[in-house]
Design a protein around this motif. Structure first.
Motif, PDB file in Angstrom:
ATOM      1  N   ASP A  71       0.833  -1.193   0.000  1.00 45.05           N
ATOM      2  CA  ASP A  71       0.000   0.000   0.000  1.00 45.05           C
ATOM      3  C   ASP A  71       0.873   1.249   0.000  1.00 45.05           C
ATOM      4  N   SER A  72       0.392   2.306  -0.665  1.00 46.89           N
ATOM      5  CA  SER A  72       1.058   3.598  -0.653  1.00 46.89           C
ATOM      6  C   SER A  72       0.147   4.618   0.014  1.00 46.89           C
ATOM      7  N   TRP A  73       0.769   5.537   0.738  1.00 46.07           N
ATOM      8  CA  TRP A  73       0.039   6.566   1.449  1.00 46.07           C
ATOM      9  C   TRP A  73       0.671   7.910   1.158  1.00 46.07           C
ATOM     10  N   LYS A  74      -0.037   8.974   1.489  1.00 45.61           N
ATOM     11  CA  LYS A  74       0.563  10.288   1.382  1.00 45.61           C
ATOM     12  C   LYS A  74       0.065  11.210   2.485  1.00 45.61           C
ATOM     13  N   GLU A  80      12.787   6.832   1.592  1.00 44.37           N
ATOM     14  CA  GLU A  80      11.538   6.231   1.119  1.00 44.37           C
ATOM     15  C   GLU A  80      10.389   7.243   1.047  1.00 44.37           C
ATOM     16  N   TYR A 124       4.899  11.251  -0.209  1.00 39.00           N
ATOM     17  CA  TYR A 124       4.451   9.894  -0.570  1.00 39.00           C
ATOM     18  C   TYR A 124       5.284   8.869   0.190  1.00 39.00           C
ATOM     19  N   PRO A 180       5.683   4.465   1.270  1.00 38.05           N
ATOM     20  CA  PRO A 180       5.319   3.084   0.917  1.00 38.05           C
ATOM     21  C   PRO A 180       4.649   2.343   2.064  1.00 38.05           C
TER      22      PRO A 180
END
Length: 303
Positions: free
Chosen positions: A3-6, A32, A53, A55
């Motif tokens: 999953d990616s988050w920001k 990262e 952003y 990871p």
């Protein structure tokens, strides 16, 4: 796929610029976490957003590091999960063509330019940056066109941080007999460049007029070292890496070699120019495109 988050923070333009400058000064930033800043819309030039952003889901220390980029009280921070799609591709969908220098850059959704003397490049939304839409890429296209107009000759070209390959393609179009190599730190860029080269009529290879591709951090690659020295080197990356790479770029170029630098805010220009002045470069030209500076530097004789 992880999953990616920001993390998102809305603030006035000057506040976001200051945060980007603060980020450049953090020596132990988590690699990262990718930080970007941009305006909300063309008709709202003073409204900007800073995004980070990640990871993973942001931890308390991630939020604290991000908030610390703002002097004084930080703006409200929003945490958002990035949809399971390539956010670079999503951000580029439906973009309009751009005209910069001798070039017209469009996605497959648009036709090439019919204007005489203009070269069209078809660059689809992809997993790499560099479609021409960003002010730095468009500014580089304009700068390369101006350099050709002013009589610059290039026989050996490097495009560092190539993304989609667009700037390397432009250089080969302007100097079609040059040896050229394009590199990026992101491995995903190599197949993207190869696909775009075929799409736009360029061959991957090591002969004059062809494009070699390398995956490397800066100049740390055997092929890049062997293909030098470069009388034209293009680097559209970020101000911090540009400063760090100044000695390596100087070692890779002969006297009177031409260097195009981009990816720096106008507010970061003084520090970048100082780093290159220290290793023997002088300013030959400058374009300011929005909030971004594009620099043409020429290496002096060192005697």
């Amino acid at each position: 796929m992880a999953d990616s988050w920001k993390l998102i923070a809305h603030a006035p333009k000057g506040v976001v610029h200051a945060a980007l400058l603060a980020h450049e000064d953090v020596e132990e930033w988590d690699p990262e976490i990718v930080v970007t800043g941009h305006e909300i819309a063309e008709d709202r030039p003073d409204e900007w957003v800073l995004e980070a952003y990640l990871p993973r889901r942001p931890r308390k220390e991630d939020r604290e590091s991000f908030a610390a980029l703002f002097a004084g009280k930080p703006p409200a921070l929003v945490t958002e999960k990035v949809r399971p799609a390539d956010w670079v591709t999503e951000s580029q969908r439906g973009v309009e063509p751009i005209r910069a220098g001798r070039f017209y850059v469009h996605t497959p959704d648009h036709l090439p330019s019919a204007e005489p003397g203009v070269t069209s490049f078809e660059i689809p939304a992809s997993q790499a940056f560099g479609t021409g839409q960003h002010a730095t890429t468009a500014g580089c296209l304009a700068m390369l066109s101006a350099m050709k107009r002013r009589g610059v000759a290039a026989r050996n070209v490097a495009d560092i941080g190539t993304g989609t390959g667009l700037l390397a393609f432009a250089a080969l179009k302007l100097w079609p007999r040059a040896h050229a190599v394009a590199s990026d730190i992101d491995p995903v860029c190599a197949p993207v460049v190869a696909e775009n080269a075929e799409r736009n009529g360029f061959r991957i290879g090591a002969r004059p007029g062809e494009l070699a591709v390398a995956v490397a951090a800066g100049m740390d690659d055997r092929r890049l070292r062997e293909c030098g020295p470069y009388d034209l080197l293009i680097a559209n990356i970020l101000a911090g890496p540009l400063v760090e790479l100044a000695p390596d770029f100087a070692d890779s170029m002969p006297p009177r070699g031409n260097l195009v630098l981009a990816g720096l805010l106008a507010a970061q220009e003084r520090a970048v120019r100082a780093a290159y002045r220290a290793v023997g470069f002088a300013l030959a030209g400058r374009i300011v495109n929005g909030d971004w500076s594009i620099l043409w530097l020429r290496r002096r004789f060192i005697g």
